[in-house]
Design a protein around this motif. Structure first.
Motif, PDB file in Angstrom:
ATOM      1  N   ASP A 108       0.818  -1.223   0.000  1.00 57.78           N
ATOM      2  CA  ASP A 108       0.000   0.000   0.000  1.00 57.78           C
ATOM      3  C   ASP A 108       0.846   1.265   0.000  1.00 57.78           C
ATOM      4  O   ASP A 108       0.397   2.312  -0.447  1.00 57.78           O
ATOM      5  CB  ASP A 108      -0.948   0.018   1.197  1.00 57.78           C
ATOM      6  N   LYS A 109       2.092   1.190   0.484  1.00 57.32           N
ATOM      7  CA  LYS A 109       2.992   2.348   0.498  1.00 57.32           C
ATOM      8  C   LYS A 109       3.779   2.483  -0.801  1.00 57.32           C
ATOM      9  O   LYS A 109       4.504   3.456  -0.989  1.00 57.32           O
ATOM     10  CB  LYS A 109       3.976   2.240   1.662  1.00 57.32           C
ATOM     11  N   GLY A 110       3.693   1.485  -1.690  1.00 65.21           N
ATOM     12  CA  GLY A 110       4.401   1.564  -2.968  1.00 65.21           C
ATOM     13  C   GLY A 110       5.817   1.036  -2.929  1.00 65.21           C
ATOM     14  O   GLY A 110       6.553   1.183  -3.905  1.00 65.21           O
ATOM     15  N   VAL A 111       6.233   0.417  -1.831  1.00 63.38           N
ATOM     16  CA  VAL A 111       7.553  -0.199  -1.761  1.00 63.38           C
ATOM     17  C   VAL A 111       7.562  -1.469  -2.611  1.00 63.38           C
ATOM     18  O   VAL A 111       8.542  -1.776  -3.283  1.00 63.38           O
ATOM     19  CB  VAL A 111       7.926  -0.533  -0.294  1.00 63.38           C
ATOM     20  N   LEU A 112       6.449  -2.207  -2.569  1.00 61.97           N
ATOM     21  CA  LEU A 112       6.301  -3.440  -3.324  1.00 61.97           C
ATOM     22  C   LEU A 112       5.247  -3.274  -4.404  1.00 61.97           C
ATOM     23  O   LEU A 112       4.291  -2.509  -4.231  1.00 61.97           O
ATOM     24  CB  LEU A 112       5.907  -4.590  -2.394  1.00 61.97           C
ATOM     25  N   SER A 129      13.697   2.945  -4.469  1.00 63.17           N
ATOM     26  CA  SER A 129      13.623   4.004  -3.464  1.00 63.17           C
ATOM     27  C   SER A 129      13.667   3.453  -2.046  1.00 63.17           C
ATOM     28  O   SER A 129      13.948   4.190  -1.101  1.00 63.17           O
ATOM     29  CB  SER A 129      12.336   4.817  -3.640  1.00 63.17           C
ATOM     30  N   PHE A 130      13.373   2.178  -1.882  1.00 61.36           N
ATOM     31  CA  PHE A 130      13.380   1.567  -0.548  1.00 61.36           C
ATOM     32  C   PHE A 130      14.812   1.374  -0.082  1.00 61.36           C
ATOM     33  O   PHE A 130      15.657   0.870  -0.810  1.00 61.36           O
ATOM     34  CB  PHE A 130      12.660   0.214  -0.573  1.00 61.36           C
ATOM     35  N   VAL A 131      15.082   1.800   1.159  1.00 64.20           N
ATOM     36  CA  VAL A 131      16.394   1.645   1.753  1.00 64.20           C
ATOM     37  C   VAL A 131      16.244   0.825   3.019  1.00 64.20           C
ATOM     38  O   VAL A 131      15.409   1.132   3.870  1.00 64.20           O
ATOM     39  CB  VAL A 131      17.020   3.018   2.103  1.00 64.20           C
ATOM     40  N   GLY A 132      17.024  -0.210   3.132  1.00 68.94           N
ATOM     41  CA  GLY A 132      17.035  -1.035   4.332  1.00 68.94           C
ATOM     42  C   GLY A 132      18.343  -1.795   4.383  1.00 68.94           C
ATOM     43  O   GLY A 132      18.683  -2.509   3.440  1.00 68.94           O
ATOM     44  N   THR A 175      11.451   3.134  -9.865  1.00 68.13           N
ATOM     45  CA  THR A 175      11.943   2.038 -10.704  1.00 68.13           C
ATOM     46  C   THR A 175      12.113   0.778  -9.867  1.00 68.13           C
ATOM     47  O   THR A 175      12.593   0.843  -8.733  1.00 68.13           O
ATOM     48  CB  THR A 175      13.317   2.439 -11.286  1.00 68.13           C
ATOM     49  N   PRO A 176      11.750  -0.372 -10.423  1.00 69.24           N
ATOM     50  CA  PRO A 176      11.971  -1.624  -9.675  1.00 69.24           C
ATOM     51  C   PRO A 176      13.451  -1.998  -9.633  1.00 69.24           C
ATOM     52  O   PRO A 176      14.199  -1.732 -10.562  1.00 69.24           O
ATOM     53  CB  PRO A 176      11.183  -2.662 -10.444  1.00 69.24           C
TER      54      PRO A 176
END
Length: 182
Positions: A108-112, A129-132, A175-176
């Motif tokens: 729902d947040k657009g990470v996946l 854009s996801f950082v972990g 971008t994926p």
């Protein structure tokens, strides 16, 4: 009024976080003569959708395979709308995914997101854009990049292209990432 705006514009999984961000505490919905026209004009959700989606995906997260239960009751599994209900997404299996609580929130947040997979299936997209950096972020999110979706079971129609396309253009961020290496 805040509840109406939330219902019309965001999936329920984001309501609490949005209210917290703006310092809003929602009161219980009022009943009375002024609430009737507003509620009558709103679409009604199909209460059967959760069970239909969880059954279609055999009670496991379509991204990671999580299938936790307490006794016979599934815990931490949710029916996620691909095209949000607030944006005319229907309550049907072709617009639903069985996801664990973590992956539902990240979806729902657009990470996946969902992309085209081999042989007409779907694959999991993870936003660049996801950082972990933690082990949990790597093993719970980053490793999903490029993996095929788990389910639905044979005989159940997969997610409709129109709903997947809506999520990709309206929710997924950027971008994926390339497929994770094994």
């Amino acid at each position: 009024m805040a509840r109406v705006l939330l219902d019309l514009n965001f999936p329920p999984s984001l309501h609490g976080e949005l209210c917290e961000a703006v310092g809003l505490e929602l009161e219980e919905a009022e009943t009375g003569p002024f609430s009737m026209p507003l509620s009558a004009a709103r679409r009604q959700r199909d209460r059967r959708m959760r069970e239909m989606v969880l059954t279609a995906y055999e009670y496991q997260c379509a991204f990671c395979g999580y299938d936790g239960r307490i006794g016979a009751v599934p815990v931490g599994l949710e029916a996620a709308h691909v095209r949000w209900w607030a944006f005319d997404g229907p309550d049907d299996v072709e617009n639903g995914l069985c996801l664990c609580s973590l992956h539902h929130k990240l979806f729902d947040k657009g990470v996946l997101g969902l992309g085209e997979g081999p042989a007409g299936g779907h694959r999991i997209l993870v936003s660049q854009s996801f950082v972990g950096h933690s082990t949990a972020a790597r093993e719970g999110v980053l490793v999903l990049a490029g993996r095929p979706l788990i389910g639905p079971q044979p005989g159940v129609r997969p997610i409709a292209t129109a709903h997947r396309s809506w999520h990709t253009s309206q929710v997924f961020h950027g971008t994926p990432r390339p497929a994770a290496s094994a």
